[in-house]
Design a protein around this motif. Structure first.
Motif, mmCIF file in Angstrom:
data_model
loop_
_atom_site.group_PDB
_atom_site.id
_atom_site.type_symbol
_atom_site.label_atom_id
_atom_site.label_comp_id
_atom_site.label_asym_id
_atom_site.label_seq_id
_atom_site.Cartn_x
_atom_site.Cartn_y
_atom_site.Cartn_z
ATOM 1 N N ALA A 37 7.878 73.923 59.722
ATOM 2 C CA ALA A 37 6.446 74.074 59.965
ATOM 3 C C ALA A 37 6.211 74.405 61.448
ATOM 4 O O ALA A 37 7.088 74.204 62.283
ATOM 5 C CB ALA A 37 5.718 72.780 59.601
ATOM 6 N N PRO A 38 5.007 74.909 61.782
ATOM 7 C CA PRO A 38 4.721 75.291 63.172
ATOM 8 C C PRO A 38 4.811 74.139 64.165
ATOM 9 O O PRO A 38 4.978 74.379 65.369
ATOM 10 C CB PRO A 38 3.291 75.830 63.092
ATOM 11 C CG PRO A 38 3.142 76.296 61.687
ATOM 12 C CD PRO A 38 3.918 75.317 60.876
ATOM 13 N N ASP A 39 4.705 72.911 63.701
ATOM 14 C CA ASP A 39 4.738 71.781 64.631
ATOM 15 C C ASP A 39 6.055 71.010 64.603
ATOM 16 O O ASP A 39 6.286 70.143 65.445
ATOM 17 C CB ASP A 39 3.591 70.813 64.323
ATOM 18 C CG ASP A 39 3.679 70.253 62.911
ATOM 19 O OD1 ASP A 39 4.372 70.867 62.079
ATOM 20 O OD2 ASP A 39 3.042 69.223 62.646
ATOM 21 N N CYS A 40 6.938 71.340 63.645
ATOM 22 C CA CYS A 40 8.195 70.576 63.565
ATOM 23 C C CYS A 40 9.200 71.275 62.652
ATOM 24 O O CYS A 40 8.830 71.835 61.607
ATOM 25 C CB CYS A 40 7.921 69.167 63.027
ATOM 26 S SG CYS A 40 9.401 68.140 62.820
ATOM 27 N N ILE A 41 10.449 71.247 63.057
ATOM 28 C CA ILE A 41 11.556 71.669 62.199
ATOM 29 C C ILE A 41 12.468 70.463 62.033
ATOM 30 O O ILE A 41 12.958 69.904 63.014
ATOM 31 C CB ILE A 41 12.335 72.842 62.827
ATOM 32 C CG1 ILE A 41 11.459 74.107 62.866
ATOM 33 C CG2 ILE A 41 13.615 73.115 62.035
ATOM 34 C CD1 ILE A 41 12.097 75.275 63.591
ATOM 35 N N ARG A 42 12.639 70.039 60.791
ATOM 36 C CA ARG A 42 13.450 68.850 60.527
ATOM 37 C C ARG A 42 14.462 69.181 59.424
ATOM 38 O O ARG A 42 14.092 69.630 58.347
ATOM 39 C CB ARG A 42 12.584 67.677 60.070
ATOM 40 C CG ARG A 42 13.408 66.408 59.723
ATOM 41 C CD ARG A 42 12.561 65.309 59.112
ATOM 42 N NE ARG A 42 11.620 64.743 60.074
ATOM 43 C CZ ARG A 42 10.309 64.994 60.079
ATOM 44 N NH1 ARG A 42 9.796 65.806 59.150
ATOM 45 N NH2 ARG A 42 9.523 64.452 60.974
ATOM 46 N N PHE A 92 10.456 81.009 64.541
ATOM 47 C CA PHE A 92 9.593 81.706 63.577
ATOM 48 C C PHE A 92 9.677 83.216 63.769
ATOM 49 O O PHE A 92 9.811 83.975 62.805
ATOM 50 C CB PHE A 92 8.142 81.234 63.730
ATOM 51 C CG PHE A 92 7.782 80.087 62.819
ATOM 52 C CD1 PHE A 92 6.990 80.296 61.707
ATOM 53 C CD2 PHE A 92 8.237 78.809 63.080
ATOM 54 C CE1 PHE A 92 6.647 79.259 60.860
ATOM 55 C CE2 PHE A 92 7.908 77.758 62.247
ATOM 56 C CZ PHE A 92 7.110 77.964 61.127
ATOM 57 N N GLU A 93 9.594 83.659 65.006
ATOM 58 C CA GLU A 93 9.595 85.092 65.287
ATOM 59 C C GLU A 93 10.915 85.748 64.882
ATOM 60 O O GLU A 93 10.927 86.841 64.319
ATOM 61 C CB GLU A 93 9.336 85.335 66.777
ATOM 62 C CG GLU A 93 7.887 85.094 67.177
ATOM 63 C CD GLU A 93 7.640 85.402 68.639
ATOM 64 O OE1 GLU A 93 8.632 85.692 69.359
ATOM 65 O OE2 GLU A 93 6.478 85.361 69.072
ATOM 66 N N GLN A 94 12.042 85.068 65.153
ATOM 67 C CA GLN A 94 13.334 85.650 64.810
ATOM 68 C C GLN A 94 13.554 85.726 63.305
ATOM 69 O O GLN A 94 14.319 86.572 62.829
ATOM 70 C CB GLN A 94 14.451 84.841 65.475
ATOM 71 C CG GLN A 94 14.480 85.022 66.989
ATOM 72 C CD GLN A 94 15.647 84.292 67.621
ATOM 73 O OE1 GLN A 94 16.767 84.798 67.663
ATOM 74 N NE2 GLN A 94 15.396 83.094 68.106
ATOM 75 N N CYS A 95 12.866 84.862 62.573
ATOM 76 C CA CYS A 95 12.941 84.906 61.106
ATOM 77 C C CYS A 95 11.907 85.866 60.525
ATOM 78 O O CYS A 95 11.847 86.054 59.303
ATOM 79 C CB CYS A 95 12.733 83.510 60.521
ATOM 80 S SG CYS A 95 14.119 82.383 60.832
ATOM 81 N N GLY A 96 11.085 86.463 61.416
ATOM 82 C CA GLY A 96 10.090 87.427 60.968
ATOM 83 C C GLY A 96 8.757 86.810 60.607
ATOM 84 O O GLY A 96 7.947 87.427 59.902
ATOM 85 N N PHE A 97 8.486 85.593 61.086
ATOM 86 C CA PHE A 97 7.235 84.903 60.796
ATOM 87 C C PHE A 97 6.421 84.714 62.074
ATOM 88 O O PHE A 97 6.882 85.025 63.175
ATOM 89 C CB PHE A 97 7.506 83.516 60.176
ATOM 90 C CG PHE A 97 8.502 83.525 59.050
ATOM 91 C CD1 PHE A 97 8.420 84.475 58.035
ATOM 92 C CD2 PHE A 97 9.525 82.582 59.002
ATOM 93 C CE1 PHE A 97 9.346 84.484 57.005
ATOM 94 C CE2 PHE A 97 10.446 82.591 57.970
ATOM 95 C CZ PHE A 97 10.362 83.539 56.970
ATOM 96 N N SER A 98 5.245 84.181 61.901
ATOM 97 C CA SER A 98 4.403 83.819 63.039
ATOM 98 C C SER A 98 4.052 82.341 62.932
ATOM 99 O O SER A 98 3.526 81.894 61.904
ATOM 100 C CB SER A 98 3.117 84.653 63.056
ATOM 101 O OG SER A 98 2.190 84.119 63.977
ATOM 102 N N ALA A 99 4.363 81.581 63.973
ATOM 103 C CA ALA A 99 4.070 80.147 63.951
ATOM 104 C C ALA A 99 2.571 79.888 63.892
ATOM 105 O O ALA A 99 2.132 78.832 63.438
ATOM 106 C CB ALA A 99 4.669 79.476 65.183
ATOM 107 N N GLU A 100 1.774 80.850 64.342
ATOM 108 C CA GLU A 100 0.320 80.672 64.357
ATOM 109 C C GLU A 100 -0.342 81.155 63.072
ATOM 110 O O GLU A 100 -1.315 80.571 62.597
ATOM 111 C CB GLU A 100 -0.305 81.428 65.540
ATOM 112 C CG GLU A 100 0.038 80.876 66.907
ATOM 113 C CD GLU A 100 1.425 81.312 67.369
ATOM 114 O OE1 GLU A 100 1.951 82.310 66.809
ATOM 115 O OE2 GLU A 100 1.990 80.652 68.255
#
Length: 300
Positions: A37-42, A92-100
Motif C-alpha cells: 500500500a502507499p503507506d506501508c509495504i509489509r 510503486f514507480e518501478q512496478c509501473g504504479f503510482s503511490a498517489e
C-alpha cells in the motif's frame, strides 16, 4: 519442515542474476505480500530461506533496502517492512504504479515480456502468497492475494503459459489453485522447483502402486472366497449323494473327482485336476463338479 517450506527453500536456491527477472520477482512478491500500500509495504513469511533472499532481491530488483528487518534469531514468522514514503514511491514507480493514484493494483505486463521474467514473477508470487500441500496427503497448490485485479491478471498469465488455474474467493482474498498432480508438477517446474515437482510425481506413482496392489489383494481375496464357497457347495453335494446311496452308482470319473474333493477340500480346480490319474483338465473337473452338484439337487 513442511513440503511447502521445502518447495520455497528450493526456489530460493535459484540465483538472482538478471535485473529484469529480479524486478519481475519483486513485483510478484509485492502483489502477493501481506501489505502493498502507499503507506506501508509489509512482507511476512515463515520461510527462513525466503527471508534471507528478500533483502538481496529488493536491492537487485528495486534498489531499496527494508526499513525494518527481523532479528536474526527470530522464531516463527519473519516480518520485513518499508515505511519510508520516498522508498515506497520509488517501489510503486518501478512496478509501473503510482503511490498517489493507484486505486487497484494490477500485473504490469510490460515487465513480463520475457519468458524468464514471467517465471520469476510467478516464483515471487508463490514465495509471498503461495502454499502447496504434501502430495502424500492430497494435491493442492494455491496463490492467494487481496489484490483481486492482480489475481485475475495472474490467471490470464498462467493461461497464456499453458498453466491454467482455477479461481475462487476466500475471506476477501482471490485464490488461484490447482488440484491435479500434473498441473502442480508443471507449475513447480516452471517457477524453478523441479525437484519438488519430481516429489509430487513420485508420490502419485507410489499412490497408484499402492492402490493397484490393494485392488489385486482384494481381487485375490474375492477369488479365494469364491473358491471356498464353491468347494463347500461341492462337498455338501457329495455328502448328499453318499447319504442317498447314489454316489456309488455314478460313473467312475465322477466318483474319482468326488473322492479327490473330499480328500482335498481346500484345493482349487486346477490342483484337483493335477491330482487325477491320469491328470485331467481344469475344464473337465469343473464339468464333473457341476454334474455332481446338479445330481444332488435332483434328489431334493
Amino acid at each position: 519442515m513442511s513440503f511447502s517450506g521445502n518447495v520455497k527453500s528450493e526456489l530460493c536456491r535459484n540465483e538472482i542474476e538478471k535485473s529484469c527477472c529480479a524486478l519481475a520477482e519483486c513485483m510478484g512478491t509485492l502483489l502477493y505480500a501481506n501489505t502493498f500500500a502507499p503507506d506501508c509495504i509489509r512482507i511476512v513469511t515463515e520461510s527462513r530461506d525466503f527471508g534471507l533472499r528478500l533483502p538481496r532481491l529488493f536491492r537487485k530488483g528495486l534498489g531499496v533496502r527494508f526499513d525494518v528487518l527481523p532479528e536474526q534469531d527470530a522464531a516463527g514468522k519473519l516480518t520485513y517492512l518499508i515505511t519510508d514514503a520516498e522508498k515506497i514511491r520509488r517501489v510503486f514507480e518501478q512496478c509501473g504504479f503510482s503511490a498517489e493514484n493507484s486505486i487497484s493494483l494490477h500485473v504490469n505486463f510490460a515487465l513480463l515480456e520475457k519468458e524468464c521474467c514471467r517465471r520469476a514473477f510467478l516464483r515471487g508470487a508463490f514465495l509471498a502468497g503461495g502454499s502447496v500441500t504434501d502430495p502424500e496427503k492430497r494435491y493442492h497448490l494455491e496463490l492467494s492475494t487481496t489484490h483481486l485485479k492482480a489475481s485475475r491478471e495472474t490467471g490470464t498469465l498462467l493461461l497464456e503459459m499453458e498453466l491454467a488455474a482455477k479461481e475462487t474467493e476466500r475471506k476477501g482474498s482471490s485464490v488461484l489453485y490447482y488440484k491435479q498432480s500434473e498441473s502442480i508438477e508443471d507449475f513447480l517446474t516452471a517457477i524453478g522447483a523441479p525437484i519438488s515437482a519430481m516429489a509430487v510425481m513420485s508420490a502419485k506413482i507410489e499412490k497408484e502402486w499402492r492402490n493397484k496392489a490393494n485392488r489385486r489383494v482384494n481381487c485375490d481375496s474375492a477369488n479365494v472366497d469364491k473358491t471356498v464357497e464353491a468347494a463347500q457347495e461341492q462337498l455338501a453335494a457329495i455328502r448328499t449323494l453318499e447319504e442317498c446311496g447314489i454316489l456309488q452308482t455314478l460313473p467312475e470319473k465322477l466318483r474319482e473327482t468326488a473322492a479327490l474333493r473330499i480328500e482335498h477340500p481346500e484345493s482349487t480346480l486346477s490342483e484337483l485336476a493335477a491330482l487325477h490319474d491320469p491328470p485331467a483338465t481344469k475344464s473337465a473337473v469343473n464339468h464333473r463338479m457341476r454334474k455332481l452338484v446338479a445330481t444332488a439337487k435332483e434328489t431334493e
